[in-house]
Design a protein around this motif. Structure first.
Motif, mmCIF file in Angstrom:
data_model
loop_
_atom_site.group_PDB
_atom_site.id
_atom_site.type_symbol
_atom_site.label_atom_id
_atom_site.label_comp_id
_atom_site.label_asym_id
_atom_site.label_seq_id
_atom_site.Cartn_x
_atom_site.Cartn_y
_atom_site.Cartn_z
ATOM 1 N N ALA A 66 0.845 -1.196 0.000
ATOM 2 C CA ALA A 66 0.000 0.000 0.000
ATOM 3 C C ALA A 66 0.877 1.241 0.000
ATOM 4 O O ALA A 66 1.959 1.257 0.587
ATOM 5 C CB ALA A 66 -0.922 0.008 1.215
ATOM 6 N N ARG A 68 0.249 5.299 0.873
ATOM 7 C CA ARG A 68 -0.715 6.243 1.436
ATOM 8 C C ARG A 68 -0.119 7.637 1.466
ATOM 9 O O ARG A 68 1.053 7.808 1.773
ATOM 10 C CB ARG A 68 -1.093 5.829 2.858
ATOM 11 C CG ARG A 68 -1.817 4.529 2.906
ATOM 12 C CD ARG A 68 -2.243 4.171 4.300
ATOM 13 N NE ARG A 68 -2.810 2.836 4.254
ATOM 14 C CZ ARG A 68 -2.647 1.929 5.188
ATOM 15 N NH1 ARG A 68 -1.957 2.206 6.268
ATOM 16 N NH2 ARG A 68 -3.189 0.745 5.063
ATOM 17 N N GLU A 70 -0.915 11.170 3.456
ATOM 18 C CA GLU A 70 -1.675 11.695 4.585
ATOM 19 C C GLU A 70 -1.372 13.169 4.785
ATOM 20 O O GLU A 70 -0.257 13.622 4.513
ATOM 21 C CB GLU A 70 -1.311 10.949 5.870
ATOM 22 C CG GLU A 70 -1.565 9.460 5.796
ATOM 23 C CD GLU A 70 -0.997 8.707 6.988
ATOM 24 O OE1 GLU A 70 -0.243 9.316 7.794
ATOM 25 O OE2 GLU A 70 -1.290 7.506 7.119
ATOM 26 N N ARG A 76 -5.897 10.359 5.802
ATOM 27 C CA ARG A 76 -5.549 9.829 4.491
ATOM 28 C C ARG A 76 -6.204 10.676 3.411
ATOM 29 O O ARG A 76 -7.415 10.855 3.405
ATOM 30 C CB ARG A 76 -6.025 8.386 4.404
ATOM 31 C CG ARG A 76 -5.326 7.580 3.353
ATOM 32 C CD ARG A 76 -5.792 6.146 3.377
ATOM 33 N NE ARG A 76 -5.461 5.496 4.646
ATOM 34 C CZ ARG A 76 -5.793 4.259 4.929
ATOM 35 N NH1 ARG A 76 -6.464 3.535 4.073
ATOM 36 N NH2 ARG A 76 -5.458 3.736 6.093
ATOM 37 N N TRP A 78 -5.048 10.150 0.015
ATOM 38 C CA TRP A 78 -4.937 9.318 -1.183
ATOM 39 C C TRP A 78 -4.386 7.962 -0.761
ATOM 40 O O TRP A 78 -3.575 7.874 0.154
ATOM 41 C CB TRP A 78 -4.022 9.975 -2.217
ATOM 42 C CG TRP A 78 -4.103 9.342 -3.567
ATOM 43 C CD1 TRP A 78 -4.963 9.671 -4.569
ATOM 44 C CD2 TRP A 78 -3.305 8.262 -4.055
ATOM 45 N NE1 TRP A 78 -4.751 8.859 -5.660
ATOM 46 C CE2 TRP A 78 -3.736 7.988 -5.362
ATOM 47 C CE3 TRP A 78 -2.280 7.509 -3.521
ATOM 48 C CZ2 TRP A 78 -3.166 6.988 -6.149
ATOM 49 C CZ3 TRP A 78 -1.712 6.511 -4.287
ATOM 50 C CH2 TRP A 78 -2.156 6.259 -5.592
ATOM 51 N N ASN A 79 -4.811 6.907 -1.454
ATOM 52 C CA ASN A 79 -4.397 5.559 -1.085
ATOM 53 C C ASN A 79 -4.391 4.669 -2.321
ATOM 54 O O ASN A 79 -5.267 4.792 -3.176
ATOM 55 C CB ASN A 79 -5.395 5.002 -0.054
ATOM 56 C CG ASN A 79 -4.988 3.659 0.479
ATOM 57 O OD1 ASN A 79 -3.973 3.546 1.147
ATOM 58 N ND2 ASN A 79 -5.779 2.642 0.186
ATOM 59 N N GLU A 81 -3.629 0.395 -3.184
ATOM 60 C CA GLU A 81 -3.281 -0.924 -2.666
ATOM 61 C C GLU A 81 -3.197 -1.894 -3.827
ATOM 62 O O GLU A 81 -3.937 -1.784 -4.795
ATOM 63 C CB GLU A 81 -4.320 -1.389 -1.647
ATOM 64 C CG GLU A 81 -4.366 -0.512 -0.421
ATOM 65 C CD GLU A 81 -5.372 -0.982 0.612
ATOM 66 O OE1 GLU A 81 -5.925 -2.089 0.451
ATOM 67 O OE2 GLU A 81 -5.603 -0.241 1.570
ATOM 68 N N ARG A 117 3.548 7.237 2.861
ATOM 69 C CA ARG A 117 3.905 6.023 3.606
ATOM 70 C C ARG A 117 3.900 4.813 2.678
ATOM 71 O O ARG A 117 2.980 4.655 1.881
ATOM 72 C CB ARG A 117 2.926 5.784 4.752
ATOM 73 C CG ARG A 117 2.928 6.879 5.765
ATOM 74 C CD ARG A 117 2.117 6.536 7.015
ATOM 75 N NE ARG A 117 1.993 7.705 7.857
ATOM 76 C CZ ARG A 117 2.955 8.175 8.639
ATOM 77 N NH1 ARG A 117 4.105 7.547 8.702
ATOM 78 N NH2 ARG A 117 2.765 9.258 9.363
ATOM 79 N N GLU A 124 4.844 -0.817 7.993
ATOM 80 C CA GLU A 124 5.326 0.410 7.364
ATOM 81 C C GLU A 124 6.831 0.306 7.234
ATOM 82 O O GLU A 124 7.543 0.202 8.226
ATOM 83 C CB GLU A 124 4.968 1.658 8.165
ATOM 84 C CG GLU A 124 5.466 2.903 7.460
ATOM 85 C CD GLU A 124 5.128 4.210 8.148
ATOM 86 O OE1 GLU A 124 5.977 5.111 8.106
ATOM 87 O OE2 GLU A 124 4.024 4.318 8.714
ATOM 88 N N HIS A 127 8.721 6.218 5.140
ATOM 89 C CA HIS A 127 7.884 7.345 4.761
ATOM 90 C C HIS A 127 8.767 8.540 4.438
ATOM 91 O O HIS A 127 9.951 8.549 4.780
ATOM 92 C CB HIS A 127 6.890 7.697 5.873
ATOM 93 C CG HIS A 127 7.530 8.214 7.113
ATOM 94 N ND1 HIS A 127 8.006 7.395 8.096
ATOM 95 C CD2 HIS A 127 7.809 9.481 7.514
ATOM 96 C CE1 HIS A 127 8.531 8.116 9.062
ATOM 97 N NE2 HIS A 127 8.425 9.398 8.721
#
Length: 141
Positions: A66, A68, A70, A76, A78-79, A81, A117, A124, A127
């Motif tokens: 994923a 992300r 933030e 969040r 935008w994301n 996956e 991230r 994680e 980032h």
């Protein structure tokens, strides 16, 4: 030697990414480190986030990944996956895997710090922060 995955100090932002035929090398076209926009709200043109992951321990299996983005409050904005697979066998220790991800449909309403991230298999790995600033267009001289 420790074989834990880490994002090396390279989460690269660029307008586009080209993978060269034959060598497989990536070329980053229009790389940048911050967004300077003329006004808010502002829709950002599509771009790429490329994470370089060393010691990717998930060779031979499909793994969830994923990306992300933030805002500074941790919300969040935008994301993306997906799954990454390296069929066949475990990857050799120290190998760096490049994960280019297109970002489409991102828009901003406020200036400030945004955090990108990188998450692999629910961990994680790294980032980076990116600043968004409003810089009005300058009149021609």
């Amino acid at each position: 030697m420790d074989n834990e995955p880490v994002v090396i100090p390279a989460i690269i932002l660029s307008d586009t990414v080209i993978r060269e035929a034959g060598t497989g090398k990536l070329s980053y076209i229009g790389s940048f480190s911050q967004w300077n926009v003329p006004e808010l709200p502002f829709a950002i043109a599509p771009f790429y986030v490329t994470a370089h992951v060393a010691n990717f321990r998930h060779g031979g299996q499909e793994v969830p990944v994923a990306l992300r983005i933030e805002d500074q409050d941790g919300n969040r904005v935008w994301n993306a996956e997906g799954k990454v697979a390296f069929p066949g066998r475990e990857l050799p220790p120290g190998l760096i895997v490049e994960l280019p991800t297109p970002v489409v449909g991102l828009s901003f309403r406020t200036t400030g710090r945004y955090t990108i991230r990188i998450i692999v298999a629910d961990d994680e790995l790294g980032h980076r922060d990116v600043q968004l600033r409003v810089i009005p267009p300058q009149p021609p001289r």
